[in-house]
Design a protein around this motif. Structure first.
Motif, mmCIF file in Angstrom:
data_model
loop_
_atom_site.group_PDB
_atom_site.id
_atom_site.type_symbol
_atom_site.label_atom_id
_atom_site.label_comp_id
_atom_site.label_asym_id
_atom_site.label_seq_id
_atom_site.Cartn_x
_atom_site.Cartn_y
_atom_site.Cartn_z
ATOM 1 N N ASN A 1 4.352 -59.277 -19.512
ATOM 2 C CA ASN A 1 4.305 -60.510 -18.740
ATOM 3 C C ASN A 1 5.141 -60.394 -17.466
ATOM 4 N N SER A 2 6.279 -59.765 -17.586
ATOM 5 C CA SER A 2 7.174 -59.593 -16.444
ATOM 6 C C SER A 2 6.521 -58.735 -15.360
ATOM 7 N N GLU B 1 -3.329 -64.085 -22.493
ATOM 8 C CA GLU B 1 -2.178 -64.029 -23.380
ATOM 9 C C GLU B 1 -2.392 -63.077 -24.550
ATOM 10 N N SER C 1 3.743 -60.648 -13.614
ATOM 11 C CA SER C 1 4.233 -61.662 -12.687
ATOM 12 C C SER C 1 4.853 -61.032 -11.446
ATOM 13 N N PHE C 2 5.294 -59.794 -11.563
ATOM 14 C CA PHE C 2 5.924 -59.136 -10.417
ATOM 15 C C PHE C 2 4.888 -58.717 -9.380
ATOM 16 N N TYR C 3 3.782 -58.177 -9.831
ATOM 17 C CA TYR C 3 2.781 -57.665 -8.900
ATOM 18 C C TYR C 3 1.788 -58.747 -8.509
ATOM 19 N N ALA C 4 1.603 -58.916 -7.201
ATOM 20 C CA ALA C 4 0.724 -59.975 -6.712
ATOM 21 C C ALA C 4 -0.736 -59.726 -7.086
ATOM 22 N N PRO D 1 5.884 -57.943 -25.512
ATOM 23 C CA PRO D 1 4.941 -58.722 -24.696
ATOM 24 C C PRO D 1 5.582 -59.289 -23.435
ATOM 25 N N VAL D 2 6.848 -59.686 -23.544
ATOM 26 C CA VAL D 2 7.482 -60.307 -22.383
ATOM 27 C C VAL D 2 7.650 -59.291 -21.250
ATOM 28 N N GLU D 3 7.726 -58.014 -21.591
ATOM 29 C CA GLU D 3 7.816 -56.995 -20.544
ATOM 30 C C GLU D 3 6.489 -56.871 -19.804
ATOM 31 N N ASP E 1 -2.358 -63.413 -14.754
ATOM 32 C CA ASP E 1 -2.408 -63.807 -16.168
ATOM 33 C C ASP E 1 -3.154 -65.123 -16.336
ATOM 34 N N GLN F 1 -2.318 -59.439 -23.402
ATOM 35 C CA GLN F 1 -0.968 -58.993 -23.044
ATOM 36 C C GLN F 1 -0.224 -58.534 -24.286
#
Lengths: 157, 626
Positions: free
Chosen positions: A61-62, A43, A65-68, A57-59, A72, A46
């Motif tokens: 995080n996004s 965290e 979470s998108f890429y396998a 930061p949320v970008e 995080d 990030q």
């Protein structure tokens, strides 16, 4: 996380940003390099990465979470990715995964969080002709059966 | 069959679309002839199909498209058929560059749209009658438009997510979300706050905060712009109306409603009137009939804010210019917008000293009511319930700030948005536009026009200039009819200056100075201004007005849905028109303001008592979350 760890991470991020440029588009290489060194993107980091690249930061995080292949959450030293595609299933993926899970849980016993092995099931890795197949970290293993799987595991320890 | 089709192994469907040459391609501004539903017409190159359709009164359903936001093209509802193209195209993101034939309601198009709505409904948990957006939901109206009479693709019957009620202003119910990403674009592009973004992939995609933290723990400024853009009820405001009804019914409680200018300019929209009708008088009647004991005008405390903020500015100027005090921060930033306050606390905490310490009009009124009014009318302040009708979601957060209790009680008990007020009026069985007009209650019954224009961007600046200029020079501002046009309009950042000449002796230090000011609205523009400040570009500026919402309060997060640029302009027009007809148009000439400084705040603006009651302090929040 201690202040010292934070400082190390912040400095590392700063060096990555210097290397790849202070731009949105540097986000993926920065994340990959960071993960290579610290195994996952926590965290704190990030937010540091977001700050260094002037994004939110949320970008970050996004994207993670998108890429396998970006994480995080903490993970072990090694990651085994077993293919769960239909062809691998025809060629004994079920027995293989049962065997691997048993072996890995034995391996993980009494180990610190960091030296554990993580098993993941992934979609086709493009080796259907040599199935069942799996990835150990970045290395490809094909036509696996319990016999050669044991040798692979031993290599890891 | 031509040779190309013979030689290519790829199926017809995957071959590239052949683009026909335009008739006279000379660049942007050139025209191209197209056929829209069989009607031939010429349109400028680069205009999107959606824009062309709207110009020609053809309705195209949209969900992710919003006037204020960039184009996303992800809801797929605006699909149209283009002759010769294999797939349907999204009209919102399709600029016309070649002579094409468009069909907007062919069988293929209608079927596709119906399927899309059906698929959205399959994952849309909940029933319309138990939803806050019932009858004002874009998904609901599309379902009606496309005749959805059954759940073709099933319907989710148990919730997938928990409702996030952590925030005092915004509630997130992701089960109602259709992933149009309007909130994401609002938060990141329009407001540059960056709280919401889509996470995960495919079926697991959801809109989330950083690491899925509760909204109260992230850098959300509570502006509520996302609520205003949300097509469904995935984002809605925290509604206190039940508590307010309870207080109204309690005979012990003395319930006071204060109404801000912006909700009055927009409330009519909730009752079917077109934007731009002021409902001030009708709202007063409605409030009394509903059982509010007193109705006050927030404009009164807006006047009070101008007195305090204006005096503070003059004090700062005096300190900086006469006493050469280097600790004084200039330019002074306004502090009326609670969204902006939280924005600066999060993103520029090192610049909090630049903010005026004056409370927002809502909070000022709260503390005045629970002290001065309670004394004068002999009511125990503990029994007073202060309700503030605001165009704003962030006011709900502001009234719950722990430091907002300088009267010894919670200054404002409930912040109510325009939409919630409309709901309460409907619940009371009143039809607002049909009610007779009535005035505000005394002792705060009269407010100046300066307070009224607070609702629009630039209003605070205009009001402050009218007072400050007159205090300093003894003459009225050198603008026609007191209308400082440079402050008005929807330009993101406005800059101007007023020369101070022939000053009164006590303000001789300001002689010849160009009073430079900036007006910005929307936190994206606020960010630009703050970065200018950071780079030292604002050194010779004196006063900056910032409103967190685009258009100022009239475009606030608590205003009726929809809100768009054109609607904001009409609401602003309503406010300025109402203002032009008022007898008192300068804050310092408001007789009630004079009275309160004579009777109650005896040591004048920025004096000891006003410091205690009308000023506040800010919290350094920072943007890092632990």
């Amino acid at each position: 996380m201690t202040d010292k760890d934070k400082k190390i991470k912040t400095e590392f991020i700063a060096s990555l940003v210097r290397l790849y440029g202070k731009d949105r588009s540097s986000l993926l290489p920065v994340l990959q390099e960071f993960q290579k060194k610290f195994r996952y993107i926590d965290e704190y980091s990030q937010q540091e990465i977001a700050d260094a690249l002037s994004i939110h930061p949320v970008e970050v995080n996004s994207i993670i979470s998108f890429y396998a292949f970006l994480y995080d959450k903490p993970r072990g030293k090694h990651t085994i990715r077993i293919c769960k595609n239909i062809v691998c299933k025809f060629h004994g993926n079920k027995e293989l995964s049962k065997f691997m899970e048993k072996k890995v849980s034995e391996f993980n016993k009494d180990k610190s969080e960091e030296s554990k092995i993580t098993i993941e099931y992934v979609n086709c890795i493009g080796l259907c002709d040599r199935s069942p197949s799996m990835l150990v970290d970045e290395k490809v293993y094909e036509k696996i059966n319990p016999h050669n799987a044991e040798a692979i595991l031993e290599e890891l320890s | 069959m031509n040779t190309m089709e013979k030689t290519l192994r790829s199926p017809v469907s995957q071959r590239p679309h052949e683009i026909k040459k335009t008739d006279q391609l000379t660049g942007i501004g050139a025209e191209v002839s197209i056929e829209l539903n069989g009607i031939k017409m010429k349109v400028p190159i680069g205009k999107t199909i959606l824009e062309i359709c709207r110009d020609n009164n053809i309705h195209i359903p949209t969900l992710c498209y919003h006037e204020d936001l960039c184009i996303a093209g992800n809801c797929r509802l605006c699909l149209v058929e283009i002759e010769g193209m294999r797939t349907l195209q999204t009209s919102c993101s399709f600029p016309v560059t070649s002579p094409i034939k468009i069909k907007t309601f062919s069988d293929k198009v209608r079927k596709a749209r119906k399927h899309i709505v059906g698929l959205m409904l399959s994952e849309h948990y909940g029933e319309c009658y138990s939803c806050v957006r019932n009858n004002n939901c874009e998904l609901q109206s599309l379902a009606r438009e496309y005749g959805i009479d059954n759940y073709e693709f099933g319907h989710i019957c148990s919730p997938r997510y928990n409702v996030d009620k952590s925030s005092q202003a915004v509630i997130r119910d992701m089960d109602k979300c259709i992933l149009c990403r309007r909130c994401v674009r609002t938060c990141i592009d329009l407001q540059e706050v960056g709280v919401l973004e889509a996470v995960n992939r495919g079926y697991d995609t959801k809109i989330s905060t950083f690491m899925d933290k509760p909204l109260a723990d992230v850098v959300c400024i509570n502006c509520g712009q996302c609520i205003n853009r949300c097509p469904t009820a995935a984002l809605h405001a925290n509604d206190p109306s039940d508590e307010i009804w309870k207080a109204i019914e309690d005979p012990e409680k003395h319930v006071i409603l204060q109404t801000a200018p912006s909700p009055r300019a927009s409330l009519g929209e909730e009752f079917g009137l077109p934007p731009g009708h002021s409902m001030t008088g009708q709202l007063n009647t409605a409030a009394r009939r509903m059982g509010f004991d007193r109705v006050f005008d927030t404009n009164f405390s807006a006047d009070l804010t101008i007195m305090e903020e204006g005096t503070e500015l003059l004090n700062r100027l005096r300190k900086a210019l006469v006493e050469k005090d280097t600790s004084v921060r200039l330019p002074q930033f306004t502090s009326c917008s609670p969204g902006w306050i939280k924005f600066i606390e999060h993103f520029y905490p090192e610049y909090l000293d630049y903010l005026s310490t004056a409370k927002s009009p809502q909070q000022m009124f709260g503390s005045v009511i629970k002290t001065f009014y309670a004394d004068e009318s002999g009511i125990d302040p503990a029994n007073i319930v202060n309700v503030a009708l605001m165009p704003c979601a962030a006011k709900k957060f502001e009234c719950n700030r722990p430091e907002m209790n300088s009267s010894g009680f919670k200054d404002i008990d409930y912040g109510l948005t325009t939409r919630e007020m409309a709901k309460m009026i409907r619940e009371a069985g009143l039809v607002l536009p049909d009610l007779p007009k009535s005035g505000f209650d005394d002792p705060f019954g009269e407010a100046s026009g300066a307070g009224l224009i607070f609702g629009s961007t630039g209003g605070v600046m205009e009001a402050a200039l009218r007072t400050v200029y007159e205090l300093v020079t003894g003459r009225v501002v050198p603008f026609k009819n007191l209308n400082i046009e440079v402050c008005r309009g929807m330009k993101g950042i406005k800059e101007a200056s007023v020369k101070l000449e022939n000053c009164r002796p006590e303000f001789s230090f300001l002689e010849g100075i160009d009073l430079k000011f900036i007006v910005a609205h929307g936190t994206a523009n606020a960010k630009v201004v703050m970065d200018m400040l950071k780079n030292g570009e604002l050194k010779d500026y004196h006063f900056v007005e910032i409103m967190a919402c685009p258009g100022g309060c009239i475009g606030g997060g608590g205003q009726p849905i929809p809100t768009s640029e054109s609607i904001r302009k009409l609401r602003a027009k309503a406010i300025y028109e109402e203002e032009a007809g008022l007898p008192v148009r300068k804050s310092h000439e408001n007789p009630h303001i004079k009275y309160i400084y004579e009777k109650f705040l005896k040591d004048g603006p920025c004096g000891k008592l006003s410091h205690k009651l009308l000023h506040t302090h800010y919290v350094k929040r920072g943007k890092f979350i632990n």
